[in-house]
Design an enzyme around this catalytic site. Structure first.
Site, PDB file in Angstrom:
ATOM      1  N   GLU A 116      68.853-145.773  -7.085  1.00 44.56           N
ATOM      2  CA  GLU A 116      68.362-147.124  -6.794  1.00 44.56           C
ATOM      3  C   GLU A 116      69.570-148.056  -6.758  1.00 44.56           C
ATOM      4  O   GLU A 116      70.551-147.821  -7.467  1.00 44.56           O
ATOM      5  CB  GLU A 116      67.367-147.552  -7.885  1.00 44.56           C
ATOM      6  N   ASP A 166      60.782-148.707   2.340  1.00 45.57           N
ATOM      7  CA  ASP A 166      60.621-149.907   3.155  1.00 45.57           C
ATOM      8  C   ASP A 166      60.135-149.509   4.541  1.00 45.57           C
ATOM      9  O   ASP A 166      60.807-148.745   5.238  1.00 45.57           O
ATOM     10  CB  ASP A 166      61.961-150.636   3.252  1.00 45.57           C
ATOM     11  N   LYS A 170      58.221-154.013  11.983  1.00 45.33           N
ATOM     12  CA  LYS A 170      58.450-154.449  13.353  1.00 45.33           C
ATOM     13  C   LYS A 170      59.119-153.326  14.153  1.00 45.33           C
ATOM     14  O   LYS A 170      60.050-152.677  13.676  1.00 45.33           O
ATOM     15  CB  LYS A 170      59.323-155.696  13.379  1.00 45.33           C
ATOM     16  N   ASP A 202      52.196-146.187   2.692  1.00 45.50           N
ATOM     17  CA  ASP A 202      50.912-146.810   2.993  1.00 45.50           C
ATOM     18  C   ASP A 202      50.956-147.524   4.339  1.00 45.50           C
ATOM     19  O   ASP A 202      50.126-148.393   4.607  1.00 45.50           O
ATOM     20  CB  ASP A 202      50.492-147.775   1.869  1.00 45.50           C
ATOM     21  N   LYS A 238      48.730-149.016  -9.603  1.00 44.39           N
ATOM     22  CA  LYS A 238      47.731-150.090  -9.540  1.00 44.39           C
ATOM     23  C   LYS A 238      47.739-150.751  -8.161  1.00 44.39           C
ATOM     24  O   LYS A 238      46.682-151.156  -7.661  1.00 44.39           O
ATOM     25  CB  LYS A 238      48.008-151.121 -10.633  1.00 44.39           C
ATOM     26  N   PHE A 239      48.912-150.838  -7.526  1.00 39.54           N
ATOM     27  CA  PHE A 239      48.988-151.423  -6.187  1.00 39.54           C
ATOM     28  C   PHE A 239      48.308-150.505  -5.170  1.00 39.54           C
ATOM     29  O   PHE A 239      47.619-150.956  -4.261  1.00 39.54           O
ATOM     30  CB  PHE A 239      50.448-151.662  -5.812  1.00 39.54           C
ATOM     31  N   GLU A 240      48.522-149.205  -5.345  1.00 39.43           N
ATOM     32  CA  GLU A 240      47.894-148.237  -4.458  1.00 39.43           C
ATOM     33  C   GLU A 240      46.372-148.262  -4.630  1.00 39.43           C
ATOM     34  O   GLU A 240      45.616-148.230  -3.646  1.00 39.43           O
ATOM     35  CB  GLU A 240      48.440-146.844  -4.767  1.00 39.43           C
TER      36      GLU A 240
END
Length: 259
Positions: A116, A166, A170, A202, A238-240
């Protein structure tokens, strides 16, 4: 790895490390006109402002010497790095480290090397390592492409995790996506026979590109017909969960290195 903002791995949206200029070329062909320049590679991050908490900053200052490795253009001795001989999994773009911690805790027999670039994410994972007492995680804070190319020997990895990179939604930015044929070819060369690459996204368009790129690498074999069900070792964040409730899709792909 650079990641989007609505998963538990939000590094690319929050980081402060330098990245390529918005219009910099993302593949060697873009630099072919100037033979004096070194062809750039697709970087695993971009330049965006970041907020780092005092706790994350304190963890960086105090814990980096314990759990992080400096980037060096020489292959790691993984047995020495982890203090044992065990399968090593590379995780590219661990964001805030929630998934990394969860997987490492449920797979104590494996080593996990997280890459990272963003201070906030590295600091957060360092805090998690200390709080959990996990011994099987190490961190390299550097561009993932250079880490794979320079620090990992051929056939040294048992697996690679690339979760929610990421998506560069576009069309004109698709060339900046990390999952491209040259990088997958490089990753495949670092896998031991039978080792795996596990991607998740996603963004359906990116999932389609991932599938095409992975299928196009001759040394890899899909473990499923098309996309794979989420394996038990990858926790649903939790976002998924929120996205699935709203009708958003999530796509997993798992390919293995041919013997």
């Amino acid at each position: 790895m650079s990641t989007n903002t609505h998963t538990d791995i939000p590094a690319a949206a929050e980081g402060s490390e330098p990245g390529p200029a918005p219009d910099s070329p993302a593949n060697p062909a873009d630099s072919a006109a100037d033979p004096t320049t070194t062809p750039p590679h697709i970087r695993s991050f971009v330049h965006r402002r970041s907020h780092i908490t005092p706790g994350q900053k304190e963890a960086l200052d105090r814990l980096m010497p314990l759990w992080a490795l400096p980037y060096r253009a020489t292959p790691l001795d993984l047995q020495r790095t982890f203090g044992r001989d065990a399968p090593t999994i590379l995780e590219i773009g661990f964001g805030m480290g929630e998934t990394t911690e969860a997987i490492a805790a449920t797979r104590p027999g494996d080593n996990f090397l997280g890459v990272e670039v963003f201070n906030s994410g590295v600091g957060a994972l360092l805090k998690r390592i200390e709080a959990s007492g996990l011994q099987n995680i190490r961190i390299v804070q550097h561009d993932a492409v250079e880490v794979v190319r320079d620090m990992l020997a051929p056939q040294s990895l048992a697996g690679v995790h690339i979760y929610f990179p990421d998506p560069w939604p576009k069309a004109r930015h698709h060339k900046r996506r990390l999952v491209q044929p040259p990088f997958i070819e490089l990753l495949a060369s670092r896998l031991a026979p039978g080792g795996y690459i596990h991607c998740a996204t996603d963004w359906e368009n990116y999932a389609q590109q991932m599938l095409a790129v992975l299928q196009g690498e001759p040394s890899l074999c899909n473990t499923c017909e098309g996309y794979a069900p989420r394996p038990e070792y990858r926790p649903q964040t939790k976002f998924e969960t929120r996205g699935l409730r709203l009708g958003h899709g999530v796509w997993d792909l798992i390919f293995t290195r041919k013997n």
